[in-house]
Design an enzyme around this catalytic site. Structure first.
Site, PDB file in Angstrom:
ATOM      1  N   THR A   3       0.799  -1.096   0.172  1.00 29.84           N
ATOM      2  CA  THR A   3       0.060   0.059   0.063  1.00 29.84           C
ATOM      3  C   THR A   3       0.863   1.355  -0.019  1.00 29.84           C
ATOM      4  O   THR A   3       1.662   1.366  -0.874  1.00 29.84           O
ATOM      5  CB  THR A   3      -1.075   0.088   1.355  1.00 29.84           C
ATOM      6  N   ASP A   4       0.739   2.170   0.867  1.00 34.65           N
ATOM      7  CA  ASP A   4       1.416   3.580   1.013  1.00 34.65           C
ATOM      8  C   ASP A   4       2.903   3.540   0.725  1.00 34.65           C
ATOM      9  O   ASP A   4       3.489   2.624   1.442  1.00 34.65           O
ATOM     10  CB  ASP A   4       1.179   4.176   2.419  1.00 34.65           C
ATOM     11  N   PRO A   5       3.270   4.213  -0.461  1.00 34.50           N
ATOM     12  CA  PRO A   5       4.688   4.611  -0.416  1.00 34.50           C
ATOM     13  C   PRO A   5       5.250   5.328   0.883  1.00 34.50           C
ATOM     14  O   PRO A   5       4.477   6.204   1.372  1.00 34.50           O
ATOM     15  CB  PRO A   5       5.064   5.163  -1.503  1.00 34.50           C
ATOM     16  N   SER A  64       2.833   3.997   8.222  1.00 27.82           N
ATOM     17  CA  SER A  64       3.301   5.102   7.369  1.00 27.82           C
ATOM     18  C   SER A  64       4.224   6.219   7.992  1.00 27.82           C
ATOM     19  O   SER A  64       4.142   6.419   9.215  1.00 27.82           O
ATOM     20  CB  SER A  64       2.443   5.680   6.423  1.00 27.82           C
TER      21      SER A  64
END
Length: 449
Positions: A3-5, A64
């Site tokens: 998912t999230d970078p 994140s």
């Protein structure tokens, strides 16, 4: 599932990309920081996860965050850990061995967590620390949150990068947006397309605040002015919509984006997570879920009213067979097939020449939502000038396809261009990517013709 970078950075000739990842399956959970490295952002080598739950301050997840390269050329990772109480706390990690060009091992110092929510804040909605910036004698970073339904970008300051103190006022907040996630705050130059280091500040600089909204699952950004000496506040520029109807990087499945400054080419690079929107059982069947969209260079439009973006130049190394068509007349209701390419993977550079715009439909000023307008003026609704564009992901007999199309309107002073895509005609699962969601649109800047 990816998912999230997280924490993209350039360090000693190597690009690093971390991202949220479940090593145990194609569904969300068991989150670690996956780690890949590259010399060109095209060809990547996957390494072992850089950060995974191991301490009391992140035992229930490593969520994140961002990376900051300090002036001594020492990289530091900020990330959100989930503690035994399910509270979200902010931690940091440093490389175990700076001489390792790939920075494979990361250490979590014992003084973690470095930022925790106080009693006035929502401790279970407090996450995603930004890349830090330094002006004067203080480092600063933002942590995203919410207070009831007000999105909050809390500001923290530090002199030594370890002891962080919450500012009296948030950097910015917006009512009725719901939770801010994955905030990103960075400077842009008023002239040219050169990127700026996060600590850049001055009369020729504007700032961008991007937030991902948990309620809508879309991202929005504004451009404005930053006043570090006057209460450390960000003020949105005149004319920008700050909320659900604001500007977006991408009108497709694009979320939790993160930028970084690339000093090797003096550019700012944008990464974003693309979710295929498939059911969990479909993800499990295919064995993967989520991907990182092609990295893009971003800079300020000369008008100052929006950001411009373009795939990084290195992507052109992937180009193969060159197919060209020229001087093709496209009549109303007709289409021209481009042969010699595949339907699912092609890089298209196309120019449409329109003799005149005399028949363009009048633009109704009440049309403020581009997505709604695309639904009203779809690819099969004939207009004065348009629709015209491309049929992508098209089957041989056009039983299914995704139209990406334009329509031109006559505005009060200038013409307005509507850009839409619509995957409602897709039947086959193509594992949909950014920009080709169910109904996506953009009202382009008023333009001269």
């Amino acid at each position: 599932m990816a998912t999230d970078p997280n924490g993209p950075m350039y360090y000693n000739g190597i690009y690093h990309l971390f991202y949220q990842y479940n090593p145990k399956g194609a569904v969300w959970g068991n989150i670690v920081w996956a780690h890949s490295v590259s010399k060109d952002m095209v060809n990547w080598e996957a390494l072992e996860p850089a950060i995974y739950p191991s301490e009391s301050f992140d035992i229930n997840g490593c969520w994140s965050g961002s990376a900051t390269v300090l002036p001594e050329n020492k990289p530091v990772i900020f990330y959100t850990g989930i503690d035994p109480n399910q509270y979200q706390v902010q931690n940091y990690a440093v490389p175990e061995n700076l001489s390792d060009p790939y920075l494979r091992k990361w250490v979590k110092p014992a003084d973690n967590p470095i930022v925790v929510a106080d009693e006035t804040m929502n401790k279970t909605a407090f996450r995603d620390p930004t890349t830090a910036w330094k002006i004067g004698g203080h480092w600063r970073m933002v942590v995203a949150s919410r207070r009831k339904q007000r999105g909050m970008a809390y500001l923290y300051r530090s002199r030594d990068f370890r002891k962080w103190i919450k500012a009296k006022h948030p950097l910015h907040s917006v009512p009725n947006t719901g939770m801010f996630e994955c905030a990103d705050f960075f400077p842009v130059s008023l002239s040219g397309d050169t990127g700026l280091d996060n600590s850049a500040f001055g009369p020729n600089v504007k700032h961008v605040l991007k937030v991902s909204l948990d309620l809508t699952r879309y991202e929005y950004y504004t451009i404005g002015s930053y006043f570090p000496e006057a209460r450390d506040k960000y003020v949105v520029g005149k004319g920008f919509v700050d909320g659900w109807n604001g500007l977006r990087f991408d009108y497709g499945n694009f979320y939790a984006s993160k930028t970084f400054f690339d000093p090797s080419k003096n550019r700012r690079i944008l990464w974003g997570w693309t979710n295929e929107s498939d059911a969990a059982q479909d993800d499990a069947q295919k064995g993967w879920a989520g991907l990182q969209a092609i990295p893009r260079k971003v800079w300020l439009d000369p008008s100052g009213k929006q950001l411009l973006q373009w795939p990084i130049e290195e992507i052109e190394t992937l180009r193969g067979q060159n197919v060209q068509l020229s001087n093709q007349e496209l009549k109303s209701g007709e289409h021209i097939e481009v042969k010699g390419i595949t339907a699912a993977q092609v890089d298209v550079d196309i120019t449409f020449s329109i003799p005149n715009l005399d028949k363009a439909e009048p633009f109704d000023p009440s049309w403020t939502n581009a997505q709604d307008l695309c639904g009203l003026k779809g690819s099969t609704v004939q207009g004065g000038v348009g629709p015209f564009g491309l049929l992508t992901l098209a089957s041989e007999k056009l039983e299914e396809y995704t139209p990406v199309f334009f329509r031109v309107f006559t505005g009060l002073y200038k013409h307005v261009v509507l850009l839409c895509s619509d995957s409602g005609r897709l039947i086959t699962r193509w594992w949909r990517v950014s920009g080709l969601g169910e109904k996506h649109a953009s009202l382009l800047e008023y333009i001269h013709w």
